[in-house]
Design a protein around this motif. Structure first.
Motif, mmCIF file in Angstrom:
data_model
loop_
_atom_site.group_PDB
_atom_site.id
_atom_site.type_symbol
_atom_site.label_atom_id
_atom_site.label_comp_id
_atom_site.label_asym_id
_atom_site.label_seq_id
_atom_site.Cartn_x
_atom_site.Cartn_y
_atom_site.Cartn_z
ATOM 1 N N GLU A 1 0.811 -1.214 0.000
ATOM 2 C CA GLU A 1 0.000 0.000 0.000
ATOM 3 C C GLU A 1 0.845 1.265 0.000
ATOM 4 N N CYS A 2 2.088 1.170 0.492
ATOM 5 C CA CYS A 2 2.909 2.380 0.591
ATOM 6 C C CYS A 2 4.384 2.037 0.417
ATOM 7 N N GLY A 3 5.190 3.091 0.224
ATOM 8 C CA GLY A 3 6.613 2.911 -0.023
ATOM 9 C C GLY A 3 7.356 2.308 1.147
ATOM 10 N N SER A 4 6.972 2.661 2.370
ATOM 11 C CA SER A 4 7.657 2.115 3.547
ATOM 12 C C SER A 4 7.518 0.594 3.601
ATOM 13 N N ASP A 5 6.303 0.092 3.328
ATOM 14 C CA ASP A 5 6.095 -1.355 3.320
ATOM 15 C C ASP A 5 6.938 -2.021 2.235
ATOM 16 N N ARG A 6 7.023 -1.392 1.083
ATOM 17 C CA ARG A 6 7.774 -1.973 -0.026
ATOM 18 C C ARG A 6 9.259 -2.104 0.315
ATOM 19 N N ILE A 7 9.835 -1.048 0.882
ATOM 20 C CA ILE A 7 11.264 -1.119 1.165
ATOM 21 C C ILE A 7 11.545 -1.972 2.405
ATOM 22 N N ALA A 8 10.592 -2.026 3.336
ATOM 23 C CA ALA A 8 10.784 -2.858 4.523
ATOM 24 C C ALA A 8 10.898 -4.335 4.139
ATOM 25 N N GLU A 9 10.041 -4.772 3.219
ATOM 26 C CA GLU A 9 10.146 -6.151 2.756
ATOM 27 C C GLU A 9 11.528 -6.428 2.179
ATOM 28 N N ALA A 10 12.056 -5.450 1.421
ATOM 29 C CA ALA A 10 13.338 -5.635 0.750
ATOM 30 C C ALA A 10 14.521 -5.611 1.718
ATOM 31 N N VAL A 11 14.416 -4.807 2.774
ATOM 32 C CA VAL A 11 15.567 -4.576 3.649
ATOM 33 C C VAL A 11 15.555 -5.429 4.906
ATOM 34 N N GLU A 12 14.475 -6.169 5.141
ATOM 35 C CA GLU A 12 14.294 -6.855 6.427
ATOM 36 C C GLU A 12 15.496 -7.703 6.838
ATOM 37 N N PHE A 13 16.112 -8.366 5.899
ATOM 38 C CA PHE A 13 17.218 -9.259 6.246
ATOM 39 C C PHE A 13 18.571 -8.734 5.748
ATOM 40 N N MET A 14 18.624 -7.439 5.440
ATOM 41 C CA MET A 14 19.882 -6.808 5.034
ATOM 42 C C MET A 14 20.625 -6.272 6.252
ATOM 43 N N ASP A 15 21.906 -6.092 6.096
ATOM 44 C CA ASP A 15 22.740 -5.475 7.127
ATOM 45 C C ASP A 15 22.713 -3.965 6.917
ATOM 46 N N ALA A 16 21.986 -3.262 7.757
ATOM 47 C CA ALA A 16 21.891 -1.804 7.635
ATOM 48 C C ALA A 16 21.501 -1.215 8.977
#
Length: 244
Positions: A74-89
């Protein structure tokens, strides 16, 4: 501090479908945004996160990093959260795909907010710019923000806030620029919560953070970039390039 940039890029925008692939000076809007983020040299990595093969191909054609969304969002935050969830950041900066002229100074201010936040009070930071034109203030496409005395967001709205009842009191109006920097844990917490009532009513994702108790530090900038929300905005951007 490991800082990465994520550019959420949805093809089927409600107000201006396909806007990210519209031609701007010989290349798509999304490519301008991706290259502008790279040129700041503020990030360890820059990614475009999209549900569109067309957008993915455009970024891959310039050698860019693309992550395909696995779910509908529904929004950009959800989209990037899915992508970054298991990244080192540590810090994730959400650069809006329709902001082709975002500048390094404003992005640097967002990142610096976390550097000096020794007590970890800030969950996320975002930008605001003062506006004075009556048309801009009343335009529902311009999200307005009000803050407390310490610069933390109190509310965002498409309506005119604050309401200037007493004309003897000076009032300043600020437009929210849709660029965010998150502590990763705040972004992931957002992702695992349902859309909140006021967020749904206003269609402003920043409100969900406020409704669940997150602290948003608003950083003032005097750089008024051109966001591509409408066909008229695209015309302004084309004109801007001609005169640059």
């Amino acid at each position: 501090m490991n800082v990465i940039a994520m550019i959420p890029a949805r093809y089927s925008a409600t107000r201006f479908p396909g806007k990210l692939m519209k031609d701007l000076g010989g290349k798509p809007v999304i490519v301008w945004t991706y290259e502008a983020a790279l040129q700041t040299k503020l990030f360890k990595n820059v990614y475009v996160v999209t549900d569109s093969e067309v957008i993915a191909n455009a970024i891959q054609n310039v050698g860019g990093n693309v992550i395909m969304s696995k779910k509908e969002h529904e929004c950009g935050s959800d989209r990037i959260a899915e992508a970054v969830e298991f990244m080192d950041a540590d810090i994730v900066v959400n650069v809006q795909g329709d902001e082709p002229f975002i500048d390094a100074v404003s992005l640097s201010k967002l990142i610096d907010a976390f550097t000096i936040d020794i007590h970890n009070q800030i969950d996320l930071a975002s930008l605001k710019v003062q506006i004075s034109n009556k048309e801009d203030i009343e335009n529902p496409n311009n999200v307005k923000v009000i803050t407390d005395n310490f610069g933390f967001a109190m509310y965002f709205s498409r309506s005119v806030i604050p309401f200037h009842r007493d004309q003897e009191i000076e009032v300043k109006y600020y437009k929210h620029k849709g660029v965010y920097a998150f502590r990763k844990h705040a972004l992931i917490d957002f992702y695992h919560r349902e859309m909140t009532p006021l967020e749904a009513a206003e269609k402003i994702e920043a409100i969900r953070y406020l409704e669940v108790g997150k602290k948003i530090k608003m950083i003032e900038t005097d750089v008024e970039s051109i966001g591509i929300d409408t066909e008229e905005d695209l015309k302004k951007a084309i004109e801007f390039l001609k005169n640059a």
